[in-house]
Motif scaffolding. Structure first.
Motif, mmCIF file in Angstrom:
data_model
loop_
_atom_site.group_PDB
_atom_site.id
_atom_site.type_symbol
_atom_site.label_atom_id
_atom_site.label_comp_id
_atom_site.label_asym_id
_atom_site.label_seq_id
_atom_site.Cartn_x
_atom_site.Cartn_y
_atom_site.Cartn_z
ATOM 1 N N ALA A 1 0.827 -1.206 0.000
ATOM 2 C CA ALA A 1 0.000 0.000 0.000
ATOM 3 C C ALA A 1 0.862 1.256 0.000
ATOM 4 N N ASP B 1 -0.939 4.589 -1.219
ATOM 5 C CA ASP B 1 -2.250 4.571 -0.559
ATOM 6 C C ASP B 1 -2.049 4.427 0.949
ATOM 7 N N GLU B 2 -1.911 5.557 1.630
ATOM 8 C CA GLU B 2 -1.619 5.518 3.063
ATOM 9 C C GLU B 2 -2.814 5.064 3.902
ATOM 10 N N ARG B 3 -4.031 5.375 3.447
ATOM 11 C CA ARG B 3 -5.215 4.925 4.169
ATOM 12 C C ARG B 3 -5.265 3.400 4.194
ATOM 13 N N ALA B 4 -4.959 2.781 3.064
ATOM 14 C CA ALA B 4 -4.947 1.312 2.997
ATOM 15 C C ALA B 4 -3.853 0.740 3.880
#
Length: 452
Positions: free
Chosen positions: A304, A309-312
Motif C-alpha cells: 500500500a 495509498d496511506e489509508r490502505a
C-alpha cells in the motif's frame, strides 16, 4: 473503517496470512518434532535440547530478523511496479545471509564452555554442545531460505514457500527418527541425530525454493539467473533497514534465553528446565500464528505504501493486529482451561508428575501473556511494512529487558517465586511492548493528512 472495507481487508490479509502462518508452524514443527522425540530419551536429554535449541533459535532469529528486511523492500518495490528494485533487494539479501551466517555457524560450535560458564550442568551442556555442532550446518542454508522467502512473499506468493516448507517437514520426521534411534541403515545418534536431521531438512527446503525462484513465476526477477557481485550501496541500505529488526528479534528471543538460563540455576534444574521447555515451546507454537499474521500485514502495508495509498496501509496494520489478538485469545483459553492436554503432547500420556504440575502452572501464566504477544507481533509486522525499524527496536529493548527481565529476576529469584515468577516478568515485558508499539503505529498513521 467501514464494514465492507474491513471485510475486504480481513479476507485479503487472511489470504496472505494463512499460508505464511502455515509456513511458520511448519518451520516451528521441526523444533517441536525435536523436542517431542527427545522427550522420549529422558529428562536429561530434554533439558539439553532446551539449552541447545534456545541458543540456536536466538542466534538464528537475530540473523533472520536482519533478512526480514527483504520482505518489505520487495513489497514496496512490487507495489510501485519496480521489479528491478525488488530483484536487487532479494539478491543483496542472499549476500547478507552469507556474510552474517558463516561467523554465527562457526560460533555455534563453541557454545558448550559458555553454557558451563553460565552455571549449567556440565553433562547437560556437553549434550547441548554436541547437538549444536550438528545443527549448525543448516544455519546458512536457513538464512538463504529466508532471503528467497522474502522475495516470494513480498511478491504475494506465500503458497510456494509453504510447499517447500512442508517438503522439509516431510524429510525431517523420518530422518530425525532414523538418526536418533538407528533405522534405514543409519547410526543411532540419539539427541545429536535430531540436529543432523534438522540441518539436512533445512538444506532440502532451501534447494527446493531456489529451483522455484529460478524457474517459476519469480524467474522474471532474475535473482539467481543473473546473480552478481554485492552492490555495496544496496547491501548497506538493506542492512540499515534490517539490523534493528534483527536486534529486536534477538532481544525478544534473548529475553526467553536469559529466563531459560536463570531457570537452569534454580533448585532441581532438570525438572525446572523440562517444565519450562514444555510451556515455552507451546507458547512459541501459538506465537507463530500472530507472527505470520504480522508478516502478512507488513506485506499489505508495504504494498500500500509503495502504491501511495496511506489509508490502505493503516487499515492493513490494524486489521492484522485485531486478527492476531483474536487468535491468541483462543490460545489463552486452551492454556488456561486444559493445560494437561498441552503437557501430554510433549511429555506423553504418563509424564513425570512433578514436571507436569510445574509445566501446567507455567502455562497458566502463558495464557495471560498470549494476548499481549499477539498484538505486539502483529503491530511490529505492520511497522516493518512502513520501514520503521529503529524506534521499535528501542521499544523492544526497554520492554523486554528493562521491564520483563528485571521484573522476572525480582519475582523469580528475589521473591523466591521460581520459574513462575520469571514467567510473570515475561508477561509484563510483552504487555509493555504491545502498548508502546501500538502507540507508535497509531502515531505514524495518524500524522499523515491523507489518513484523516
Amino acid at each position: 473503517m467501514s464494514r465492507p472495507a474491513l471485510g475486504r481487508e480481513v479476507r485479503a490479509t487472511l489470504a496472505l496470512a494463512v499460508p505464511i502462518v502455515l509456513v511458520q508452524l511448519a518451520q516451528m514443527s521441526m523444533s517441536f518434532i525435536d523436542v517431542v522425540m527427545v522427550g522420549r530419551l529422558g529428562t536429561e536429554a530434554l533439558a539439553a535440547v532446551v539449552l541447545a535449541s534456545t541458543t540456536y533459535v536466538t542466534a538464528s532469529l537475530v540473523c533472520v530478523g536482519v533478512l526480514v528486511a527483504v520482505q518489505p523492500t520487495v513489497a514496496q518495490a512490487v507495489g510501485a511496479g519496480d521489479d528491478a528494485a525488488a530483484a536487487r533487494g532479494a539478491r543483496q539479501g542472499l549476500w547478507l545471509a552469507t556474510i552474517l551466517g558463516v561467523p554465527f555457524a562457526i560460533g555455534l560450535g563453541f557454545v558448550e564452555p559458555v553454557l558451563v560458564w553460565t552455571g549449567q550442568d556440565p553433562d547437560t551442556s556437553a549434550l547441548a554442545g554436541a547437538y549444536l555442532r550438528a545443527i549448525r550446518w543448516g544455519f546458512v542454508p536457513n538464512l538463504w531460505f529466508t532471503a528467497l522467502r522474502g522475495l516470494a512473499e513480498g511478491d504475494g506468493r506465500p503458497r510456494a514457500v509453504l510447499g517447500v516448507t512442508l517438503l522439509g517437514v516431510a524429510v525431517n520426521v523420518p530422518l530425525n527418527y532414523a538418526l536418533m534411534f538407528g533405522a534405514l541403515g543409519l547410526p543411532a545418534l540419539g539427541l545429536v541425530g535430531t540436529g543432523w536431521g534438522s540441518a539436512v531438512s533445512t538444506t532440502v527446503m532451501t534447494a527446493a525454493l531456489a529451483v522455484y525462484v529460478r524457474r517459476g513465476p519469480l524467474a522474471r526477477f532474475g535473482v539467481l539467473a543473473d546473480f552478481r557481485r554485492p552492490d555495496v550501496g544496496a547491501l548497506r541500505e538493506l542492512f540499515a533497514l534490517g539490523w534493528p529488526i534483527g536486534v529486536g528479534f534477538g532481544m525478544e528471543s534473548g529475553l526467553f534465553t536469559a529466563a531459560t538460563l536463570l531457570v537452569g540455576r534454580l533448585p532441581d534444574p532438570e525438572t525446572a528446565l523440562a517444565a519450562h521447555q514444555v510451556a515455552l515451546n507451546a507458547a512459541s507454537v501459538a506465537f507463530m500464528v500472530p507472527l505470520g499474521i504480522g508478516m502478512a500485514g507488513g506485506i499489505r502495508v508495504g504494498q500500500a505504501v509503495g502504491a501511495g495509498d496511506e489509508r490502505a496501509a493503516a487499515r492493513a496494520g490494524w486489521t492484522s493486529a485485531g486478527l492476531g489478538a483474536a487468535f491468541m485469545a483462543c490460545s489463552a483459553l486452551l492454556f488456561w482451561l486444559r493445560p494437561d492436554l498441552v503437557v501430554a503432547v510433549y511429555a506423553g500420556p504418563s509424564p513425570d508428575p512433578v514436571v507436569a504440575a510445574l509445566a501446567a502452572s507455567l502455562l497458566s501464566v502463558a495464557a495471560v501473556f498470549q494476548l499481549f504477544d499477539g498484538v505486539q507481533a502483529a503491530v511490529a509486522g505492520a511497522l516493518r511494512g512502513l520501514k520503521d525499524t529503529r524506534v521499535p527496536m528501542l521499544i523492544s529493548a526497554g520492554a523486554y529487558w528493562g521491564v520483563g527481565l528485571t521484573t522476572g529476576v525480582v519475582l523469580g529469584v528475589g521473591a523466591g517465586w521460581g520459574a513462575r515468577g520469571l514467567w510473570w516478568g515475561l508477561t509484563l515485558g510483552l504487555a509493555a511492548a504491545a502498548v508502546a508499539l501500538s502507540a507508535r503505529f497509531a502515531r505514524l498513521t495518524r500524522v499523515r493528512p491523507a489518513l484523516a
